[in-house]
Structures are given as structure tokens and as C-alpha cells.
Design a protein around this motif. Sequence first.
Motif, mmCIF file in Angstrom:
data_model
loop_
_atom_site.group_PDB
_atom_site.id
_atom_site.type_symbol
_atom_site.label_atom_id
_atom_site.label_comp_id
_atom_site.label_asym_id
_atom_site.label_seq_id
_atom_site.Cartn_x
_atom_site.Cartn_y
_atom_site.Cartn_z
ATOM 1 N N UNK A 40 -8.557 -6.463 7.310
ATOM 2 C CA UNK A 40 -8.406 -5.999 5.982
ATOM 3 C C UNK A 40 -7.127 -5.076 5.951
ATOM 4 N N UNK A 41 -7.112 -3.927 7.030
ATOM 5 C CA UNK A 41 -5.732 -3.221 6.928
ATOM 6 C C UNK A 41 -4.561 -3.963 7.185
ATOM 7 N N UNK A 42 -4.507 -5.098 7.969
ATOM 8 C CA UNK A 42 -3.360 -5.783 8.005
ATOM 9 C C UNK A 42 -2.708 -6.446 6.848
ATOM 10 N N UNK A 43 -4.133 -6.824 6.220
ATOM 11 C CA UNK A 43 -3.709 -7.403 4.791
ATOM 12 C C UNK A 43 -3.066 -6.502 3.777
ATOM 13 N N UNK A 44 -3.672 -5.300 3.765
ATOM 14 C CA UNK A 44 -2.910 -4.477 2.961
ATOM 15 C C UNK A 44 -1.631 -4.140 3.274
ATOM 16 N N UNK A 45 -1.160 -3.886 4.421
ATOM 17 C CA UNK A 45 0.029 -3.542 4.981
ATOM 18 C C UNK A 45 0.991 -4.809 4.571
ATOM 19 N N UNK A 46 0.628 -6.048 4.655
ATOM 20 C CA UNK A 46 1.318 -7.257 4.359
ATOM 21 C C UNK A 46 1.817 -7.318 2.847
ATOM 22 N N UNK A 47 0.608 -7.118 2.055
ATOM 23 C CA UNK A 47 0.786 -7.512 0.701
ATOM 24 C C UNK A 47 1.507 -5.915 -0.047
ATOM 25 N N UNK A 48 1.344 -5.118 0.631
ATOM 26 C CA UNK A 48 2.151 -3.779 0.133
ATOM 27 C C UNK A 48 3.839 -4.039 0.500
ATOM 28 N N UNK A 49 4.052 -4.546 1.549
ATOM 29 C CA UNK A 49 5.515 -4.924 1.912
ATOM 30 C C UNK A 49 5.977 -6.072 0.960
ATOM 31 N N UNK A 50 5.275 -6.812 0.611
ATOM 32 C CA UNK A 50 5.636 -7.899 -0.283
ATOM 33 C C UNK A 50 5.883 -7.421 -1.808
ATOM 34 N N UNK A 51 4.958 -6.334 -2.254
ATOM 35 C CA UNK A 51 5.012 -5.936 -3.786
ATOM 36 C C UNK A 51 6.442 -5.309 -3.922
ATOM 37 N N UNK A 52 6.937 -4.276 -2.659
ATOM 38 C CA UNK A 52 8.046 -3.610 -2.809
ATOM 39 C C UNK A 52 9.455 -4.354 -2.827
ATOM 40 N N UNK A 53 9.212 -5.669 -2.409
ATOM 41 C CA UNK A 53 10.498 -6.484 -2.515
ATOM 42 C C UNK A 53 11.021 -6.587 -3.898
ATOM 43 N N UNK A 54 12.324 -7.173 -4.110
ATOM 44 C CA UNK A 54 13.165 -7.008 -5.353
ATOM 45 C C UNK A 54 13.501 -8.602 -5.733
ATOM 46 N N UNK A 55 13.494 -9.424 -5.010
ATOM 47 C CA UNK A 55 13.922 -10.677 -5.275
ATOM 48 C C UNK A 55 12.755 -11.798 -5.501
ATOM 49 N N UNK A 56 12.897 -12.488 -6.582
ATOM 50 C CA UNK A 56 12.042 -13.812 -7.003
ATOM 51 C C UNK A 56 12.157 -14.678 -6.087
ATOM 52 N N UNK A 57 11.075 -15.567 -5.847
ATOM 53 C CA UNK A 57 10.984 -16.473 -5.105
ATOM 54 C C UNK A 57 10.628 -17.787 -5.829
ATOM 55 N N UNK A 58 11.364 -18.935 -5.570
ATOM 56 C CA UNK A 58 11.092 -20.206 -6.156
ATOM 57 C C UNK A 58 10.310 -21.108 -4.927
ATOM 58 N N UNK A 59 9.185 -21.363 -5.447
ATOM 59 C CA UNK A 59 8.277 -22.219 -4.471
ATOM 60 C C UNK A 59 8.119 -23.755 -5.081
ATOM 61 N N UNK A 60 8.149 -24.581 -4.212
ATOM 62 C CA UNK A 60 8.103 -26.054 -4.532
ATOM 63 C C UNK A 60 6.569 -26.372 -4.997
ATOM 64 N N UNK A 61 5.466 -25.821 -4.343
ATOM 65 C CA UNK A 61 4.201 -25.750 -4.753
ATOM 66 C C UNK A 61 3.688 -24.320 -4.544
ATOM 67 N N UNK A 62 2.672 -24.134 -5.408
ATOM 68 C CA UNK A 62 2.102 -22.674 -5.338
ATOM 69 C C UNK A 62 0.719 -23.047 -4.356
#
Length: 532
Positions: A354-376
Motif C-alpha cells: 500500500x505504501x509503494x502504491x501511494x508512491x507510484x500514484x503520487x509520482x504519476x499525479x505530478x506528471x504534465x503530459x497526457x497519455x494516449x492509450x489504445x485500450x484502457x
Amino acid sequence: MLVLGAVLALLAVLAPSACYAADDAKKQGLEHQLQQPGDTQPSCPSLEDSRSSYELLQRLTEPCRYDRFSRPSHNGDPLPIYTRMFVYYLGSVETHSLQFTAHLMLRYRWRDPRLSYSATAPTMSRVIGEKVIRERIWVPHVYLVNEHDSRVMGADKEDVIVTVKPSGTVLFSIRIKVTMMCIMNLQKFPFDQQTCPMVFESWMYNTTEMKLKWEENNPVILDNKLRLTEYCLQSHSHNESQGSYEFADMDIDEMGMDRFGGNYSRLQVDFHLKREVGHYIMDYYVPSILLVVVSWVSFWLDPNAVPGRTTLGTSTMLTFITLTRNSGSPLPKVSYIKATEIWFMVCTAFIFGSLVEFAFVNTIWRRKNNVELKKVNTKHVLRSTLTPTLHRKQTMMERCRSCPDMVEEGRKPQPEISIYGATNTLSVGSLESIRDPYASTYTLSSTLAAGSTESTQDCQDIVIPVPGSGGRGYKAQNMAQADGLSSPSPSPQGFTTMTPQQIAQWIDRRSRVVFPASFVVFNVLYWGFVWI
């Protein structure tokens, strides 16, 4: 007067000689008595005129009749010693030191023909005594093989009773307190079942001279009020066996008749114990489950709530480590992994996850570029977040392969750029213009290069669709997705654009399901293992 003095002088000379003669006669009679102990001489006390049971037994065990150091005869066969045991206390099973304590009443029965008095005292039914009688008769020497400590119990004096029947049958009873070693298998601790043995063995005589046997009826009796604190006594069993003490590097003369020669008779009692798990479930398992569940609360908090999620994760981890240390303190250090260690390791992994998951999502949250996905889905989301540069290159190549008509259209010269038109496309003719194709804005230099006729070897001229439809421009749509709260917007050719905030919230929503489901699966496997 002279005559009287002469008589007195003569008596003084003859008196010492008479005394010396009497002493010599007594010594000769005693020596003759010691030379023939088995022959009943007139000097041995008679058995017929015994007034009490103790006096009778004392006369039976006189050195002229009885040798307490010699084993009773049994027609040339090994002397059988029948044993019965009464257990009135069993407890203090110490897991740390691998030993347990018991209070026992042991009774040995054998026949000694030399103590028979049925012919000389037919009216006497039995002779009962304590330590005094024990010191005058032959008693078998039996010891505990797995003994750690033992003593004969008794407040004022030792609790020993000796009963001699008219036929010469001897009943020797003794009450002892013993502490015995019990080698335990703790792989399923605290859901383990232990078998603690109690082994009796002859010390002096091997199987050719003496054999230990259980009584035919009720050889092992347990007190009806027997209770244990941490364990439950399921059953008990008993058997007879032999212990061998022969060594290949010793000859017969060296072994002789001591403890290193021959086989020795054994009696064994096995106590089958099952540990009570109520204490461990309430003090360790229930709190650990609650701590793991509390660590999942962070999945419902905002990914950018750094103080709250950090405090919750670290406090849960530290509390669980303290609980783990307290659970392993009463256990010995063993080489294998115990069931409790598996439980605490997996629970620690869930809290740490759960701690690692928080560090992971917090890092993604602070990114600036959008992401285009072929499938969600999980595959494409994790690929775009873990390797964003590689994902952008792969997406560019997929667009080149999946849009050949748009590539051909992009090769035609475009006189102008239409941002708010109905086509919503942007022609690109230079390599610099596709270095960041997913940027929120486009530079003027890249758009002016669309009319150039030059081409590079790495990439052909392509046409990049601008997100948006109808009268809504790209700038308005990008502003709507900037806060990360809008839903993923579909783009042409099946691609979906997601902001970093949307990806972080998507991972949190999946974690709310994956973590509890995985913990439930682990519990099913764990409790099935410990109870089978």
C-alpha cells in the motif's frame, strides 16, 4: 589378712584372661555366621515369635538370611517388573526450552521368594513400611531417559511406600516430580500438535536379567480433573521396547556388564497434545488483519494527499512490526519457517504494498503530459506509466501503420493550417515536429514546415489528427482535461487520451479491489493449510 590379699591378687590375674576368651568365642561365632549367610543358624532370629509386621520383616531381611544387593531369582528367566503409572498433574509445557513437567505416582511390582512369610506367619496379611523397609530390601533401579530434572516429592519426608505380601510379592510406590525434554515440531505453530514422550529404562540389569512390563489392566491412569493451560490432552499411548547400547569399536571385555553392553528394557508413554489457539487468534491474528485493512484506507484518499497517506502507511507498518516481535519471543530459534512467520511476512508485504502504491500514484499525479492509450486496461496503463518514452514511440509507429490514407494525404502541400476547421488535422513534414507529438500545444515552426517538400529517411510526412470535434477547438478541450477530473476522451482510430490525474485515480480504484481480493485468497490458502 595375708591369705585374703593373696586370693585377691590371684583373681586380678585370672579375670582379664577370662574376658579375652569370651571375646574370642563371640568373634568366631560371628565369622561363622558371615561365612554361611544362606544357612539358618541358631544365631539368626526366629520368625515364629515375631510380634509385629515390622519385626517380622526386620528378621526376614537379616544379613544371615537376605542379601539386598542380589537380584531375586525367577527360575533362571529375566525377572519381570510390572509397572503402573498414575498422572495427577501435567503442565508447564515450555515451548522455548522444549520441556514439560509432570507429577507422577509410580508403582512397581515383582516377586522376591526370600521375603515370603506365608508359612511362618499365616495370620499376617501384609507388611507396610516406608523408607526404612526400602533400605533393607532389593529395589529395581529405573531411570527416565529424557529426564531433565526429577526429585522424590514429600513435604516432611519422601513419599515412598513399600508393601510385602505373604507370597513375597513386593509393591513399591513412589511419588515424583519430573521435568522431561520434548522435541517439538513448530512448523504449524500455533496450530501444532505435539507428542511428548516419557521413557523409563532399566539402569543396572539388561534384558537377560530383568524386563520392564506394563500391568495388564489400566497401566497408565490419568486424573479426571487433569487440565492444561496452553494445551489440550487429546490422548495417550504406551508401549514396551528395548534400548541398545552396543558399539562396534568396543570389544566384549571392555563393554562388560555396564551401560555399554547389551539391550535394556524400556517402557514408554506418549502424551498427544494440541495447542489451544484462542490466545493467539485474539492477540495476534485479529489485530494483524485489522492493521492490513486499515492500510487500505489510503486508496480512498486523494493521490496528492501526501501527509495523510504517508502518516497512515508508516504508522501501520511500525505497529505491525511491534506486533510481530512480540509474537516470536516465546519460541526457540529453529531452522525452518513457521506458520506464524508466513502469516506475518505476507501481511507485511500487503502493508508495504500500500505504501509503494501511494508512491507510484503520487509520482504519476505530478506528471504534465497526457497519455494516449489504445485500450484502457491494465497492460496499456502500466506500460504508459512505467516507460512513457517507449510507449510514445510505439504509439507513433502504430499510428503510422494504421493510417496509410492519412499519410498519403499529408504528403500533399497544405497551404494553411486549420485549427478550428471541420477536418481537425495538422500536417507535419519535419522530424522536429514529431519529437513530442502529444504536447498540449504546437509550435509555429513545426506548422510552417508542413509545406516543405523535403523528407527524412527516418519518417515520412504524416498527418496528426487534432483532438476535438465540431466547433470545439483543441485548446478548449485541453483546458477541460487539465484538472484530471473529466473522463478519458476518445480520439480517432480508437485511441483514448488520459491525463496523469486520471491514470492515478484509475490505479487507486483498481487497488481497492485487487488488494482485498488477494488478501482473501491468501487467507483461504493459509487457513486451509494450518487446519489440514
